[in-house]
Design an enzyme around this catalytic site. Structure first.
Site, PDB file in Angstrom:
ATOM      1  N   PHE A   1     -48.973  53.781 -89.731  1.00  0.00           N
ATOM      2  CA  PHE A   1     -49.579  53.413 -88.431  1.00  0.00           C
ATOM      3  C   PHE A   1     -49.085  54.679 -87.698  1.00  0.00           C
ATOM      4  O   PHE A   1     -47.828  54.888 -87.577  1.00  0.00           O
ATOM      5  CB  PHE A   1     -48.797  52.204 -87.999  1.00  0.00           C
ATOM      6  CG  PHE A   1     -49.369  52.049 -86.722  1.00  0.00           C
ATOM      7  CD1 PHE A   1     -50.328  51.043 -86.366  1.00  0.00           C
ATOM      8  CD2 PHE A   1     -48.392  52.032 -85.495  1.00  0.00           C
ATOM      9  CE1 PHE A   1     -50.970  50.561 -85.049  1.00  0.00           C
ATOM     10  CE2 PHE A   1     -48.784  51.623 -84.429  1.00  0.00           C
ATOM     11  CZ  PHE A   1     -50.046  50.893 -84.125  1.00  0.00           C
TER      12      PHE A   1
ATOM     13  N   GLU B   1     -40.820  51.127 -81.624  1.00  0.00           N
ATOM     14  CA  GLU B   1     -41.553  50.246 -81.403  1.00  0.00           C
ATOM     15  C   GLU B   1     -41.452  49.516 -79.963  1.00  0.00           C
ATOM     16  O   GLU B   1     -41.696  48.586 -79.507  1.00  0.00           O
ATOM     17  CB  GLU B   1     -41.270  48.638 -82.408  1.00  0.00           C
ATOM     18  CG  GLU B   1     -41.153  48.886 -83.890  1.00  0.00           C
ATOM     19  CD  GLU B   1     -42.692  48.739 -84.307  1.00  0.00           C
ATOM     20  OE1 GLU B   1     -43.584  48.399 -83.838  1.00  0.00           O
ATOM     21  OE2 GLU B   1     -42.942  49.654 -85.392  1.00  0.00           O
TER      22      GLU B   1
END
Length: 408
Positions: free
Chosen positions: A140, A387
């Site tokens: 990702f 994140e």
């Protein structure tokens, strides 16, 4: 040797509201992790990153145990009623033994599966079995050298030029988990003629793709990252995830899930540190009695046990919100990430203090003792950064609390 200690969670935590399927999954995941990951965890956490050091044995072992199927419905996976809660519960169990492998699991089983919900039926049928089986690793990619938390299209330098049959991608992504071994990547790119972005699924075997050498990091050495360079890479139109120009929405829908998962990883690390600390307090003798007889450490560990309970409840609540259809899960997702990861860092630091020199050492050469705390300390820091840095999470909470008209 590595010290094995009793789990305080088993006597301190009561599953009052947790679904029965999640309780059963936690027991299954714990057994699977102890069988398939724990024997390799210390080696994974200490060896230097290289293209050859990706932890395939543990990766595919966890897949063989069915843990990569947890996020998916009955068509490809378990068909759980609470798949996000289940995936985060597995993440906590993995992080208890290896924070870096929890990061690998986050990419493979949280971030990428969410982007694949926007893929065509044909792509899903082709790729999800590869993901679930562990035959193929996935990546990702949103971060670039000059942008990370700020994912606005204006900041991105990776651009997709639209063609008659798809897109041509040029640019660079950085810190991309699994990239050195991945077959596919979900990548956020700027649309060349607008201020919007696309999310594309790119075959990493495509001409024009180059994967850089693995980054050499302080910790999380099992979560191997590297740059992905795109030099005029053709991507078929059918590999567009979602609608044109809505790439940021796709990316953020994945990242909010990833943040909950990283909050769960923080809880796993914190729980492991607490368990090591309690065992040391019970067995280490000082001034004629156990170290745990000192009231300072009694009160401090009681406080930390309370905080772990709060952190676990936060990530569970955020996950259940998503499972029930709340697409944002704010502010709980931001709270879970910031609180759980800060707690991991605080508790590992205190665990080293409790263990003294043996906690600071990688291994005592004469006796072979190793308490893995120096590895946990190196690993824990990144949880506060990736994140979405914890400062960003606090800003998200503040905007909900005070109002966007004031906070911006």
């Amino acid at each position: 040797m590595t010290s094995l200690v009793p789990r305080t969670q088993d006597r301190m935590t009561h599953d009052v509201f947790l679904p029965e399927e999640t309780v059963a999954l936690r027991a299954e995941a714990r057994a699977a992790v102890e069988k398939r990951l724990a024997p390799f965890a210390r080696d994974i956490g200490t060896r230097e990153e290289s293209r050859e050091s990706f932890p395939w044995e543990a990766f595919r072992g966890l897949a063989d145990e069915g843990l990569f199927a947890v996020p998916f419905g009955e068509d490809f996976g378990r068909g759980l009623e609470y798949p996000m809660l289940g995936t985060c519960t597995v993440t906590e169990e993995i992080a208890y033994h290896s924070s870096s492998m929890a990061g690998v699991y986050d990419g493979q089983c949280i971030l990428v599966p969410q982007t694949l919900t926007y893929a065509s039926d044909e792509l899903r049928a082709r790729l999800i079995p590869e993901l679930v089986s562990g035959r193929t690793a996935f990546s990702f990619a949103t971060t670039e050298p000059e942008t990370s938390s700020d994912l606005t299209a204006e900041r991105m330098q990776t651009v997709a030029e639209e063609t008659a049959d798809g897109f041509v991608v040029t640019g660079r992504k950085r810190w991309i988990t699994n990239s050195v071994v991945a077959g596919w990547v979900s990548v956020l790119v700027r649309a060349s003629d607008t201020k919007r972005a696309h999310m594309l699924l790119v075959d990493l075997a495509s001409p024009g793709v180059r994967i850089g050498d693995p980054d050499l990091k302080m910790g999380h050495r099992g979560q191997i990252t590297a740059d992905i360079v795109f030099d005029g890479v053709h991507v078929p139109r059918e590999n567009l995830l979602g609608t044109p120009g809505n790439g940021l929405g796709v990316a953020l829908s994945a990242l909010v899930r990833g943040r909950i998962g990283i909050g769960a990883a923080g809880v796993g690390v914190a729980q492991a540190a607490l368990d090591l600390s309690v065992e040391r307090l019970r067995t280490r003798q000082v001034f004629g009695g156990p170290l745990g007889a000192m009231q300072h450490w009694q009160f401090q560990m009681a406080q930390r046990a309370t905080e772990i309970e709060c952190a676990r409840s936060l990530y569970q609540k955020a996950a259940v919100l998503l499972d029930r259809g709340d697409r944002s899960a704010e502010p709980e997702a931001a709270m879970a990430k910031a609180y759980g990861t800060r707690l991991a860092n605080d508790l590992v630091r205190e665990a080293i203090q409790i263990h003294g020199a043996v906690g600071f050492a990688r291994q005592v050469s004469e006796s072979g003792e190793s308490y893995r705390l120096e590895e946990m300390y190196r690993d824990a820091k990144i949880l506060e950064i990736f994140e979405g840095a914890n400062e960003l999470q606090q800003w998200i909470v503040a905007r909900q609390l005070i109002g966007r008209d004031v906070t911006g």
